[in-house]
Design an enzyme around this catalytic site. Structure first.
Site, PDB file in Angstrom:
ATOM      1  N   PHE A 138       0.799  -1.215   0.000  1.00  0.00           N
ATOM      2  CA  PHE A 138       0.000   0.000   0.000  1.00  0.00           C
ATOM      3  C   PHE A 138       0.837   1.273   0.000  1.00  0.00           C
ATOM      4  CE2 PHE A 138      -3.159  -2.814   2.297  1.00  0.00           C
ATOM      5  CZ  PHE A 138      -3.889  -3.049   1.144  1.00  0.00           C
ATOM      6  N   GLY A 139       2.083   1.228   0.377  1.00  0.00           N
ATOM      7  CA  GLY A 139       2.901   2.430   0.455  1.00  0.00           C
ATOM      8  C   GLY A 139       4.158   2.189   1.252  1.00  0.00           C
ATOM      9  N   LYS A 140       4.561   3.169   2.036  1.00  0.00           N
ATOM     10  CA  LYS A 140       5.815   3.099   2.794  1.00  0.00           C
ATOM     11  C   LYS A 140       5.598   3.483   4.252  1.00  0.00           C
ATOM     12  CE  LYS A 140       8.672   4.362  -1.194  1.00  0.00           C
ATOM     13  NZ  LYS A 140       9.516   5.405  -1.816  1.00  0.00           N
ATOM     14  N   VAL A 141       6.538   3.072   5.073  1.00  0.00           N
ATOM     15  CA  VAL A 141       6.617   3.551   6.450  1.00  0.00           C
ATOM     16  C   VAL A 141       7.941   4.280   6.600  1.00  0.00           C
ATOM     17  CG1 VAL A 141       6.728   2.956   8.888  1.00  0.00           C
ATOM     18  CG2 VAL A 141       5.167   1.727   7.385  1.00  0.00           C
ATOM     19  N   LYS A 169       3.194   5.994   8.644  1.00  0.00           N
ATOM     20  CA  LYS A 169       2.720   4.989   7.704  1.00  0.00           C
ATOM     21  C   LYS A 169       1.889   5.691   6.636  1.00  0.00           C
ATOM     22  CE  LYS A 169       0.181   0.588   7.598  1.00  0.00           C
ATOM     23  NZ  LYS A 169      -0.462  -0.446   8.424  1.00  0.00           N
ATOM     24  N   ASP A 263      -3.165 -10.991  12.964  1.00  0.00           N
ATOM     25  CA  ASP A 263      -1.898 -11.074  12.213  1.00  0.00           C
ATOM     26  C   ASP A 263      -0.716 -10.998  13.170  1.00  0.00           C
ATOM     27  OD1 ASP A 263      -0.424 -11.469   9.922  1.00  0.00           O
ATOM     28  OD2 ASP A 263      -0.383  -9.356   9.348  1.00  0.00           O
ATOM     29  N   LYS A 265       2.646 -12.003  14.620  1.00  0.00           N
ATOM     30  CA  LYS A 265       3.868 -12.649  14.143  1.00  0.00           C
ATOM     31  C   LYS A 265       5.038 -11.764  14.554  1.00  0.00           C
ATOM     32  CE  LYS A 265       3.315 -10.576   9.535  1.00  0.00           C
ATOM     33  NZ  LYS A 265       3.251 -10.834   8.089  1.00  0.00           N
ATOM     34  N   ASN A 268       5.369  -8.163  13.353  1.00  0.00           N
ATOM     35  CA  ASN A 268       4.399  -7.184  13.835  1.00  0.00           C
ATOM     36  C   ASN A 268       4.542  -6.909  15.327  1.00  0.00           C
ATOM     37  OD1 ASN A 268       3.366  -6.884  11.300  1.00  0.00           O
ATOM     38  ND2 ASN A 268       1.629  -8.251  11.606  1.00  0.00           N
TER      39      ASN A 268
END
Length: 465
Positions: A138-141, A169, A263, A265, A268
């Site tokens: 979706f993009g960058k952080v 984000k 999610d 893991k 994250n």
């Protein structure tokens, strides 16, 4: 004596050598592929997964790209999923208006900072981009620094809101709309405004422009648990116990608020300067009440509970399975079920009995068996006591939960950090990337994101009474 022809040839060679020395290779293979320009937390440790972006098509087409023997987060089909229309967020701290953003031509839906309508509006121009710390579909952080700004206090006096280091984000609206992920992105922002916990990364601001969504979160400078786990190989039971206890505390709090993460893991879970873990990335989180089930096929396959893979409907019990997989990986160095083919991996999770290493303690075996029960109704934490059932397990007998949740229990391991803005514990494949927040097309259907703006209720944002 050198001829004019040889002189000309030497000049051409010199020019060619100079051009070759200055040659740069673009970071993306195609400038016409907008899905790979920007970024989401889910893929911080590898390139975007090759899963089909259409959530209504089959998700098991071919083998996924595997990074460190794991697949990436993805969202699959859900019989109940429909693309929502504009659903305004409601929150005490929302304040909507539009104004010119400093560094972009487009208008930004800004957040009013200050008391009684006084102050200034916040947007992308209030943050200086320092480094890329992740990249995804979706993009960058980015790691960013908040710029000093003069503001008008509630009592009419002048003041300054100081700078600070944050994670920004940035998500592309066109990609979100194209992939039918509007509800997930809205849920992420909405859930983050409701969660305050010592082991959950805090959302500070959210705002948007015509083309992008922005989340400003606390920057946790110790890096991801994934980074440290694969650097050390395995954790001792004592080390893993503290991390697992902090994760259990955070997940229990989410469940009490009716939120399922879905999610969990090591990628994250961040680690702060003191060695405490911090849960992040709520991109797949959902609010589910006790009597409801979700039928979405989502998450990271190695951590997915059997009931998700079987499309039987899932609730908070699916998170406790993921906690069990996390603990297993911390103690052994890899998840209990792995395969390079996602369909075969799915079959192993559904059918195979977990293999426990004999070197682990009996208490660890007992906890892992309880968390990795394939029947969610028999899983540890599924009963009326929820997370308290897990907290009272004998493997945690040395944990003082009150002290732990007050952050008084100090982990033995602390990451090597040189300062507040240190990024040494983040993968260099991201931190070495160019600092560009690349442009994106203005999508149709921008009304889906109405009400996205938010300011966290921090004491320093308002004047004293």
């Amino acid at each position: 004596m050198m001829t004019s022809s040889s002189t000309h040839k030497k000049t051409l060679h010199s020019i060619l050598a100079t051009k070759l020395n200055n040659l740069t290779i673009p970071t993306t293979t195609s400038s016409s592929s907008p899905d790979h320009d920007e970024f989401d937390f889910n893929d911080v440790f590898g390139p975007t997964s090759s899963t089909n972006p259409n959530p209504n098509s089959s998700i098991f087409l071919g083998d996924p790209q595997i990074i460190h023997n794991r697949s990436h987060s993805f969202i699959g089909p859900s019989p109940r999923y429909t693309l929502s229309k504009s659903l305004p967020f409601s929150h005490d701290f929302d304040a909507e208006s539009s104004g010119e953003e400093e560094n972009e031509v487009e208008k930004v839906e800004n957040v009013q900072v200050g008391k009684a309508g006084m102050g200034y509006r916040i947007g992308p121009g209030d943050f200086e981009i320092m480094r890329v710390i992740g990249k995804g579909s979706f993009g960058k952080v980015f790691q960013v620094r908040r710029r000093d700004r003069s503001v008008v206090n509630g009592d009419g006096g002048d003041g300054v809101i100081g700078d600070g280091i944050y994670a920004m984000k940035v998500m592309r609206k066109d990609t979100i709309i194209k992939n039918n992920h509007v509800d997930y992105m809205k849920a992420e922002r909405d859930i983050l405004t409701k969660v305050v916990h010592p082991f959950v990364v805090q959302l500070r601001y959210s705002f948007q422009t015509k083309t992008k969504l922005y989340l400003i979160l606390d920057f946790i400078n110790g890096g991801h648990l994934f980074f440290h786990l694969y650097r050390q190989g395995i954790f001792s039971e004592d080390q893993a116990r503290v991390y697992t206890a902090e994760i259990v505390s955070a997940v229990s709090h989410l469940h009490q608020r009716g939120i399922v993460h879905r999610d969990l893991k090591p990628e994250n879970i961040l680690m702060d300067a003191d060695g405490h873990v911090m849960l992040t990335d709520f991109g797949l989180a959902k609010e589910i009440d006790e009597s409801s089930r979700s039928n979405s096929l989502c998450g990271t396959t190695e951590y997915m509970a059997p009931e998700i893979l079987l499309a039987k409907g899932h609730n908070k019990n699916a998170d406790w399975w993921s906690v069990g997989i996390l603990l297993y990986e911390m103690l052994t160095g890899k998840p209990p079920y792995t395969h390079s083919n996602r369909k075969k991996l799915q079959e192993k999770i559904i059918n195979e009995k977990v293999k426990l290493l004999p070197r682990l303690s009996g208490e660890a075996h007992s906890l892992l068996k309880g968390l990795l029960q394939k029947d969610p109704s028999l899983r540890l934490g599924s009963g009326p006591r929820g997370g308290d059932e897990i907290k009272s397990h004998k493997w945690f007998k040395t944990i003082n939960w009150k002290k732990l949740e007050s952050r008084e229990l100090q982990p033995k391991f602390k990451p090597d950090i040189s300062g507040e803005d240190c990024t040494e514990n983040f993968d260099k494949c991201w931190t070495a990337m160019p600092l560009d927040d690349s442009p994106a097309p203005t999508p149709t259907g921008g009304e889906h994101f109405h009400g996205y703006t938010y300011v966290a209720p921090n004491p320093w944002l308002s004047s004293p009474e």
